[in-house]
Write a protein that holds these residues in place. Structure first.
Motif, short mmCIF file in Angstrom:
data_model
loop_
_atom_site.label_atom_id
_atom_site.label_comp_id
_atom_site.label_asym_id
_atom_site.label_seq_id
_atom_site.Cartn_x
_atom_site.Cartn_y
_atom_site.Cartn_z
N GLU A 50 0.81 -1.21 0.00
CA GLU A 50 0.00 0.00 0.00
C GLU A 50 0.85 1.26 0.00
OE1 GLU A 50 -2.92 -0.55 3.15
OE2 GLU A 50 -4.28 -1.47 1.68
N CYS A 51 2.09 1.18 0.47
CA CYS A 51 3.00 2.32 0.37
C CYS A 51 3.35 2.62 -1.09
CB CYS A 51 4.28 2.05 1.16
SG CYS A 51 4.12 2.31 2.93
N GLN A 52 3.31 1.58 -1.93
CA GLN A 52 3.66 1.73 -3.34
C GLN A 52 2.49 2.26 -4.18
OE1 GLN A 52 6.46 1.34 -5.04
NE2 GLN A 52 7.82 0.34 -3.59
N LEU A 53 1.29 2.21 -3.64
CA LEU A 53 0.12 2.65 -4.39
C LEU A 53 -0.04 4.16 -4.26
CD1 LEU A 53 -2.43 -0.14 -3.35
CD2 LEU A 53 -0.95 -0.06 -5.37
N SER A 54 -0.52 4.76 -5.33
CA SER A 54 -0.72 6.21 -5.29
C SER A 54 -1.90 6.55 -4.38
CB SER A 54 -0.99 6.75 -6.70
OG SER A 54 -2.27 6.33 -7.15
N SER A 55 -1.98 7.81 -3.99
CA SER A 55 -3.06 8.25 -3.09
C SER A 55 -4.43 8.08 -3.73
CB SER A 55 -2.85 9.71 -2.68
OG SER A 55 -2.79 10.54 -3.83
N GLY A 56 -4.46 7.96 -5.07
CA GLY A 56 -5.73 7.80 -5.76
C GLY A 56 -6.29 6.40 -5.74
N HIS A 57 -5.52 5.45 -5.19
CA HIS A 57 -5.99 4.06 -5.15
C HIS A 57 -6.80 3.81 -3.87
CE1 HIS A 57 -2.89 3.39 -8.27
NE2 HIS A 57 -3.67 2.40 -8.62
N ASP A 58 -8.05 4.21 -3.90
CA ASP A 58 -8.95 3.92 -2.80
C ASP A 58 -9.37 2.45 -2.92
OD1 ASP A 58 -10.90 4.34 -0.69
OD2 ASP A 58 -12.40 4.23 -2.27
N PRO A 59 -9.18 1.65 -1.87
CA PRO A 59 -9.50 0.22 -1.97
C PRO A 59 -10.88 -0.09 -2.54
CG PRO A 59 -8.35 0.64 0.08
CD PRO A 59 -8.62 1.99 -0.55
#
Length: 260
Positions: A50-59
């Protein structure tokens, strides 16, 4: 003590073949195995992933594709973490039926039988998944007699299906010297990040001959920008021609440089 000769070593299981896995899962279920976790669990990798995912990746808004999911609990663990839109594919119809029944109370997880080297019939639309995920599937394909061809076709499908702004995530025990030649081939324009994961697994981690745990590796391929379809078609045609002519031979660094 002298090292074992090649003749003394047991042949590797045929991890790269679909027939192997169909038989494996039938036997595993008969032996009482409900689930099995290769390498690491979701709890082991969640923070790093989840640290690698951008802030736009809402689960809740992410559409997620699992390649070669097997009987891993990764989809259901991610579902409970809020990733409620998932498609899980595997080449074994037996394990797909088993996991579909196991997760019937999780309606956001879909299950399908598919050959991950060619999913055009199942998923004709490109750029549709925010996260494409594989854990140890590419490791298994390295065991295929035609591994260069099989790996290239699988990564091509992952690239095709990853949305712009999305990521392809690979959890592997293969080191960068083995993986990067495939993930960073010029046919694929995504940006690849690598980090080493701790060797304290909740799942099952390979050991070397001395019984020491081998490190796991996280590869995150960021598809930051739109790729011109004509460029990709031509680049893929060149790579496909190469691996069809030499399906069992790794791509060399020199070949990558010539095509860059």
């Amino acid at each position: 003590m002298p090292e074992e000769s090649e003749d003394d070593q047991e042949p590797l299981p045929e991890f790269g073949l679909g027939e192997y896995w169909e038989k494996h899962y039938v036997k595993a279920k008969h032996d009482g195995e409900d689930t099995y976790e290769w390498l690491l669990t979701w709890q082991d990798i969640r923070s790093e992933v989840e640290c690698q995912l951008s802030s736009g990746h809402d689960p809740e808004g992410c559409r997620l594709l699992h390649l070669g999911v097997g009987n891993s609990t990764l989809p259901e663990d991610m579902y409970e973490a809020g990733y409620t839109k998932q498609l899980c594919v595997d080449i074994s119809s037996y394990v797909v039926d088993h996991m579909k029944a196991r997760n019937e109370n999780r309606p956001g997880i879909e299950w399908s039988v598919a050959d991950i080297t060619d999913m055009e019939a199942l998923l004709p639309e490109s750029n549709q998944f925010d996260i494409v995920f594989e854990k140890c599937t590419l490791d298994a394909l390295f065991c295929h007699d035609s591994h260069a061809l099989i790996l290239s076709k699988t990564i091509k499908e992952a690239y095709r299906l990853t949305a712009v702004g999305g990521v392809f995530i690979s959890i592997s025990y293969h080191k960068p010297r083995d993986m990067m030649r495939w993930l960073k081939h010029p046919a694929f324009t995504w940006r690849v990040d690598h980090s080493e994961l701790p060797a304290e697994p909740g799942g099952h981690l390979p050991e070397d001959r001395k019984g020491r745990y081998q490190a796991n590796h996280l590869y995150v391929c960021h598809k930051d920008t739109y790729d011109d379809p004509e460029r990709f078609r031509d680049a893929w045609a060149r790579l496909l021609d190469r691996v069809q002519r030499q399906p069992d031979t790794d791509i060399s660094d020199e070949e990558d440089e010539k095509k860059a």
